[in-house]
Design a protein around this motif. Sequence first.
Motif, PDB file in Angstrom:
ATOM      1  N   PHE A 433     -39.644  45.406  78.051  1.00 53.23           N
ATOM      2  CA  PHE A 433     -40.744  45.590  78.995  1.00 53.23           C
ATOM      3  C   PHE A 433     -42.101  45.829  78.330  1.00 53.23           C
ATOM      4  O   PHE A 433     -42.896  46.639  78.798  1.00 53.23           O
ATOM      5  N   ALA A 434     -42.377  45.115  77.263  1.00 50.47           N
ATOM      6  CA  ALA A 434     -43.694  45.210  76.610  1.00 50.47           C
ATOM      7  C   ALA A 434     -44.550  44.028  77.074  1.00 50.47           C
ATOM      8  O   ALA A 434     -44.251  42.882  76.748  1.00 50.47           O
ATOM      9  N   PHE A 435     -45.620  44.296  77.811  1.00 52.61           N
ATOM     10  CA  PHE A 435     -46.390  43.230  78.461  1.00 52.61           C
ATOM     11  C   PHE A 435     -47.858  43.148  78.042  1.00 52.61           C
ATOM     12  O   PHE A 435     -48.558  42.234  78.459  1.00 52.61           O
ATOM     13  N   MET A 436     -48.336  44.081  77.221  1.00 49.86           N
ATOM     14  CA  MET A 436     -49.780  44.174  76.989  1.00 49.86           C
ATOM     15  C   MET A 436     -50.345  43.195  75.970  1.00 49.86           C
ATOM     16  O   MET A 436     -51.413  42.631  76.174  1.00 49.86           O
ATOM     17  N   LEU A 437     -49.649  43.005  74.852  1.00 45.35           N
ATOM     18  CA  LEU A 437     -50.234  42.281  73.717  1.00 45.35           C
ATOM     19  C   LEU A 437     -49.510  40.971  73.422  1.00 45.35           C
ATOM     20  O   LEU A 437     -48.294  40.863  73.643  1.00 45.35           O
ATOM     21  N   PRO A 438     -50.222  39.990  72.878  1.00 48.65           N
ATOM     22  CA  PRO A 438     -49.568  38.725  72.494  1.00 48.65           C
ATOM     23  C   PRO A 438     -48.466  38.924  71.452  1.00 48.65           C
ATOM     24  O   PRO A 438     -47.480  38.187  71.444  1.00 48.65           O
ATOM     25  N   ILE A 439     -48.642  39.917  70.565  1.00 47.97           N
ATOM     26  CA  ILE A 439     -47.651  40.127  69.508  1.00 47.97           C
ATOM     27  C   ILE A 439     -46.404  40.866  70.005  1.00 47.97           C
ATOM     28  O   ILE A 439     -45.412  40.978  69.290  1.00 47.97           O
ATOM     29  N   ALA A 440     -46.442  41.378  71.248  1.00 48.72           N
ATOM     30  CA  ALA A 440     -45.339  42.210  71.741  1.00 48.72           C
ATOM     31  C   ALA A 440     -44.045  41.422  71.911  1.00 48.72           C
ATOM     32  O   ALA A 440     -42.968  41.908  71.577  1.00 48.72           O
ATOM     33  N   THR A 441     -44.141  40.201  72.456  1.00 52.17           N
ATOM     34  CA  THR A 441     -42.956  39.363  72.683  1.00 52.17           C
ATOM     35  C   THR A 441     -43.309  37.899  72.426  1.00 52.17           C
ATOM     36  O   THR A 441     -44.468  37.505  72.590  1.00 52.17           O
ATOM     37  N   PRO A 442     -42.327  37.063  72.068  1.00 54.03           N
ATOM     38  CA  PRO A 442     -42.592  35.623  71.915  1.00 54.03           C
ATOM     39  C   PRO A 442     -43.144  34.978  73.193  1.00 54.03           C
ATOM     40  O   PRO A 442     -44.067  34.159  73.098  1.00 54.03           O
ATOM     41  N   PRO A 443     -42.624  35.298  74.419  1.00 57.42           N
ATOM     42  CA  PRO A 443     -43.245  34.710  75.627  1.00 57.42           C
ATOM     43  C   PRO A 443     -44.729  35.028  75.746  1.00 57.42           C
ATOM     44  O   PRO A 443     -45.525  34.151  76.102  1.00 57.42           O
ATOM     45  N   ALA A 445     -46.799  35.609  73.296  1.00 54.99           N
ATOM     46  CA  ALA A 445     -47.488  34.842  72.255  1.00 54.99           C
ATOM     47  C   ALA A 445     -47.646  33.380  72.656  1.00 54.99           C
ATOM     48  O   ALA A 445     -48.688  32.764  72.415  1.00 54.99           O
ATOM     49  N   ILE A 446     -46.616  32.819  73.292  1.00 56.92           N
ATOM     50  CA  ILE A 446     -46.644  31.404  73.693  1.00 56.92           C
ATOM     51  C   ILE A 446     -47.740  31.140  74.722  1.00 56.92           C
ATOM     52  O   ILE A 446     -48.522  30.198  74.589  1.00 56.92           O
ATOM     53  N   ILE A 447     -47.814  31.975  75.766  1.00 55.87           N
ATOM     54  CA  ILE A 447     -48.840  31.724  76.793  1.00 55.87           C
ATOM     55  C   ILE A 447     -50.238  32.053  76.273  1.00 55.87           C
ATOM     56  O   ILE A 447     -51.219  31.431  76.672  1.00 55.87           O
ATOM     57  N   TYR A 448     -50.338  33.016  75.349  1.00 58.95           N
ATOM     58  CA  TYR A 448     -51.639  33.337  74.758  1.00 58.95           C
ATOM     59  C   TYR A 448     -52.173  32.140  73.970  1.00 58.95           C
ATOM     60  O   TYR A 448     -53.380  31.889  73.935  1.00 58.95           O
ATOM     61  N   GLY A 449     -51.243  31.371  73.388  1.00 61.63           N
ATOM     62  CA  GLY A 449     -51.615  30.181  72.633  1.00 61.63           C
ATOM     63  C   GLY A 449     -52.212  29.083  73.486  1.00 61.63           C
ATOM     64  O   GLY A 449     -52.800  28.125  72.960  1.00 61.63           O
ATOM     65  N   SER A 450     -52.113  29.189  74.813  1.00 61.49           N
ATOM     66  CA  SER A 450     -52.683  28.171  75.706  1.00 61.49           C
ATOM     67  C   SER A 450     -54.216  28.271  75.784  1.00 61.49           C
ATOM     68  O   SER A 450     -54.871  27.398  76.336  1.00 61.49           O
ATOM     69  N   LYS A 451     -54.782  29.362  75.233  1.00 59.03           N
ATOM     70  CA  LYS A 451     -56.236  29.629  75.242  1.00 59.03           C
ATOM     71  C   LYS A 451     -56.767  29.927  76.648  1.00 59.03           C
ATOM     72  O   LYS A 451     -57.957  29.894  76.890  1.00 59.03           O
ATOM     73  N   MET A 452     -55.873  30.207  77.583  1.00 56.23           N
ATOM     74  CA  MET A 452     -56.286  30.525  78.950  1.00 56.23           C
ATOM     75  C   MET A 452     -56.039  31.993  79.298  1.00 56.23           C
ATOM     76  O   MET A 452     -56.173  32.386  80.455  1.00 56.23           O
ATOM     77  N   ILE A 453     -55.641  32.767  78.307  1.00 54.89           N
ATOM     78  CA  ILE A 453     -55.297  34.176  78.534  1.00 54.89           C
ATOM     79  C   ILE A 453     -56.249  35.074  77.748  1.00 54.89           C
ATOM     80  O   ILE A 453     -56.046  35.300  76.546  1.00 54.89           O
ATOM     81  N   PRO A 454     -57.302  35.608  78.380  1.00 58.89           N
ATOM     82  CA  PRO A 454     -58.174  36.567  77.680  1.00 58.89           C
ATOM     83  C   PRO A 454     -57.368  37.818  77.323  1.00 58.89           C
ATOM     84  O   PRO A 454     -56.697  38.389  78.187  1.00 58.89           O
TER      85      PRO A 454
END
Length: 482
Positions: A433-443, A445-454
């Motif tokens: 249940f870690a939802f705050m940071l891109p490094i917290a979980t692979p999912p 990180a993946i959506i952060y890589g879309s460049k649409m997630i500030p």
Amino acid sequence: MKISSYEKNRKKIGIFLAPLLSVIVYIIPMDISNDAHLVFSIMTFCLVFWLTEVIPLSMTALLGVSVAVILGIVSVKEAFLSLGHPVVLLFIGSFLIAQSMTKHGLDKRFALNLLSKEFFIKSPIRLIIGFSVISFLLSMWISNTATTAMLLPLALGIIYMFKSKHIKDIGSFAFFILLSIAYSASIGGATTLVGTPTNLIGAGFLKEEGYDIDFLQWILYAAPITVLSYIALIVYIKFHIRNFRYDLKTVKSIILKEKEKLPRMNRGERNTLFVFSLAVFMWILPGIANILGNQEMYKFLKAHIPEAIVALLAGILLFLLPVNKKESTLSVDDLRKLDWDTILLFGGGIALGKLIIKTGLASYIGKKIASVVSPEMVVLLIFVLVFSMIFLTEVSSNTATVITFAPILIGLLNEMKIDLFFPVFGVIISASFAFMLPIATPPNAIIYGSKMIPIQRMAKVGFFMNIIGAFIIAVIILIYMK
């Protein structure tokens, strides 16, 4: 600072800090045996290496166990028994089934068939529910990473189509549909034993303590937590996209075009579906016998057809079932593609956990914490444990965190004379249940890589979900304990 530069410096920091802190820990006087003191030092070294990822996580775990053998804390035979742990076999078998689903496109067929239903495309929130439900359900059986990676292109296709139509507030919709996919994958993965590695690791620790939870029991205990957390996510998103509107025909055309590209269901998909269905049936069969009160049948199935053997035989069956005259459903190349890092991390991690308990280190730490926490403070303790695990896994590997802290938690609960099953179960669920940071979980990180997630916005929504998730887990665990 560039990412490559940061990675380089992080490893240097780890290489410097790990031996330094482990030596400091060993020098500090403690009222424990020399073996326990050495294990504490080894765990400190491993924890720093895990946090800084100097080498693969599994290699750090195996390094720690190897050092314990060299220092005479444990024999080599006893140290590496965990590499043959039944849960390792369950890992391998479930990873093979997931690999077959992805290879033959069964997961994508399931997603597109569900999304093409009229119900899911009538409104923006229903479309988000469609994507997130698929993410939730798929991640119960295949990796959260694979689920997110598979749904991302489909979601991006819809987002780009909306952008080309100059639809108002598309940025907010894009943010929430991508976030819903990642968060639902993490939440859904906690629902089953095979949904995420931390569940299997936690089940392994519980088994060592005499708590043999079956597949169906895990689902029955976890589902109220994960379903309520998922509902909280959808309610939050609905409130924030209530003013967004889109054209039904546009969305329908995108999804139907993707669906039309799907070939007819092939032999590989049919084989995978058969093996998957068979495995799930055999996994839940002992639980059904238990619910029906047939203890004789339950004991027989648990002894002769345990989950690990079902998973392993299902995986082997995929190598036997042909897709044509030359190929089987899975090949040796698919075996190489398995997540061996996680498999070896589990084996090495359980071995380290056993050393923490066996040498008395877990008991020592448990006594220290128990001395300042009274048994009457159980409610506060559960809330603190759940919140701590969730926020720790924001900045460290959830598998490494569980491996490090589960044995210590077991020691603490034993000292406080509290039945450890539900508190440990709650902490294990919290690791997803870690939802705050891109490094917290692979999912993430993946959506952060879309460049649409500030990242600031992700942290804000993630913090809300962390708090809501922690509250739901803690309350339900306390209800179970009562």
